[in-house]
Motif scaffolding. Structure first.
Motif, PDB file in Angstrom:
ATOM      1  N   ARG A 198      -9.285   2.007   1.297  1.00 30.73           N
ATOM      2  CA  ARG A 198      -7.913   2.445   1.054  1.00 30.73           C
ATOM      3  C   ARG A 198      -7.258   1.607  -0.035  1.00 30.73           C
ATOM      4  O   ARG A 198      -6.554   2.131  -0.913  1.00 30.73           O
ATOM      5  N   LEU A 218       0.812  -1.213   0.000  1.00 34.68           N
ATOM      6  CA  LEU A 218       0.000   0.000   0.000  1.00 34.68           C
ATOM      7  C   LEU A 218       0.849   1.267   0.000  1.00 34.68           C
ATOM      8  O   LEU A 218       0.437   2.303   0.528  1.00 34.68           O
ATOM      9  N   HIS A 233      -5.535   2.566  -4.005  1.00 30.90           N
ATOM     10  CA  HIS A 233      -4.264   2.147  -4.592  1.00 30.90           C
ATOM     11  C   HIS A 233      -4.467   1.350  -5.874  1.00 30.90           C
ATOM     12  O   HIS A 233      -3.518   1.190  -6.646  1.00 30.90           O
ATOM     13  N   VAL A 255       0.705   3.055  -6.269  1.00 32.10           N
ATOM     14  CA  VAL A 255      -0.323   2.489  -7.136  1.00 32.10           C
ATOM     15  C   VAL A 255      -0.055   1.001  -7.342  1.00 32.10           C
ATOM     16  O   VAL A 255       1.068   0.587  -7.626  1.00 32.10           O
TER      17      VAL A 255
END
Length: 272
Positions: free
Chosen positions: A230, A202, A234, A205
């Motif tokens: 979250r 994380l 990503h 990307v």
């Protein structure tokens, strides 16, 4: 006898060398003649095994679709050898990649859909990274991640350690935590936590190169749904879908949850 029972075989695979070697138990479901679907690969969660409800349902779905399915136990889990206390993300990743390569050689598995639950979601993302590095990004046709827990050691465990747990890690190399999922406590080792930092996903990307469908319960006490959101941030470069289940828990093993899982996997199989 069910269709999957007639085509599914038990096997073992030796991973590692010397004192680090361990026997990994697998169940391999062969495909029907003429199958054109991607195979399904099950990546279980922390302390789970390949005989659990979701894993068995996935094998049943693969049998209905006529495609192959690979499920296995990490070392220290289920029917596999090795000590649980030796387990790390890197070690279990090595085993996942070895099982995938074994299935590729013996089942003719080419393209695959990774289905990862909890910690298995983290491992699915790491598998994708390693296959991309090896120039095999096209091997993965898609991912379905169930309550995925990427970076759970650094994101969900370390920030919430009590003083007693920190002391136990420093003095004993592990700490224990009660779990509602069984009589034995969860054991988290310093080795696992330190290795987890080296496997973080994380930090930028995540380019998996394939569609990703995340199923997440909003009543999950172990992996909050904000963690799934979250992860989606990503995955911004991918064809990523998040399904939030308002009353869903961490396991997502109720009949209605299993139906959502099967729908997500079937859709991905059809689209692959």
């Amino acid at each position: 006898m069910s269709a999957e029972e007639t085509r599914e075989t038990d096997a073992t695979l030796l991973v590692g060398t010397g004192p680090d070697s361990r026997q990994i138990a697998m169940r391999l479901l062969g495909e029907n003649p003429g199958n054109r679907h991607a195979h399904l690969v099950w990546l279980g969660g922390y302390r789970s095994d390949m005989t659990g409800t979701k894993a068995a349902e996935l094998a049943g779905l693969a049998a209905q679709l006529g495609t192959g399915c690979i499920r296995f136990d990490y070392s220290g889990h289920g029917a596999s050898g090795g000590a649980f206390a030796d387990g790390t993300i890197s070690r279990w990743l090595e085993e996942a990649l070895a099982v995938i390569d074994h299935a590729r050689r013996h089942l003719g598995t080419g393209r695959m859909i990774l289905v990862g639950s909890s910690m298995g979601g983290w491992l699915a993302l790491r598998v994708a990274q390693e296959l991309r590095r090896a120039g095999r990004v096209e091997d993965i046709a898609g991912m379905v991640l169930i309550a995925p827990a990427p970076d759970f050691t650094s994101e969900l465990i370390e920030p919430n350690l009590t003083e007693a747990e920190r002391t136990s890690l420093a003095e004993r190399g592990y700490f224990e935590e009660p779990t509602p999922y069984g009589p034995e406590p969860n054991v988290y080792t310093l080795k696992l936590i330190e290795d987890g930092r080296r496997n973080r996903v994380l930090g930028g990307v995540l380019d998996t190169g394939c569609p990703v469908h995340v199923l997440q319960g909003m009543e999950d006490p172990d992996v909050p749904y904000t963690h799934a959101i979250r992860l989606m941030e990503h995955l911004s470069g991918d064809d990523a879908v998040l399904t939030l289940i308002r009353d869903g828990d961490h396991r997502l093993s109720r009949p209605e949850d299993i139906e959502k899982l099967k729908e997500a996997v079937s859709h991905m199989v059809d689209a692959a």
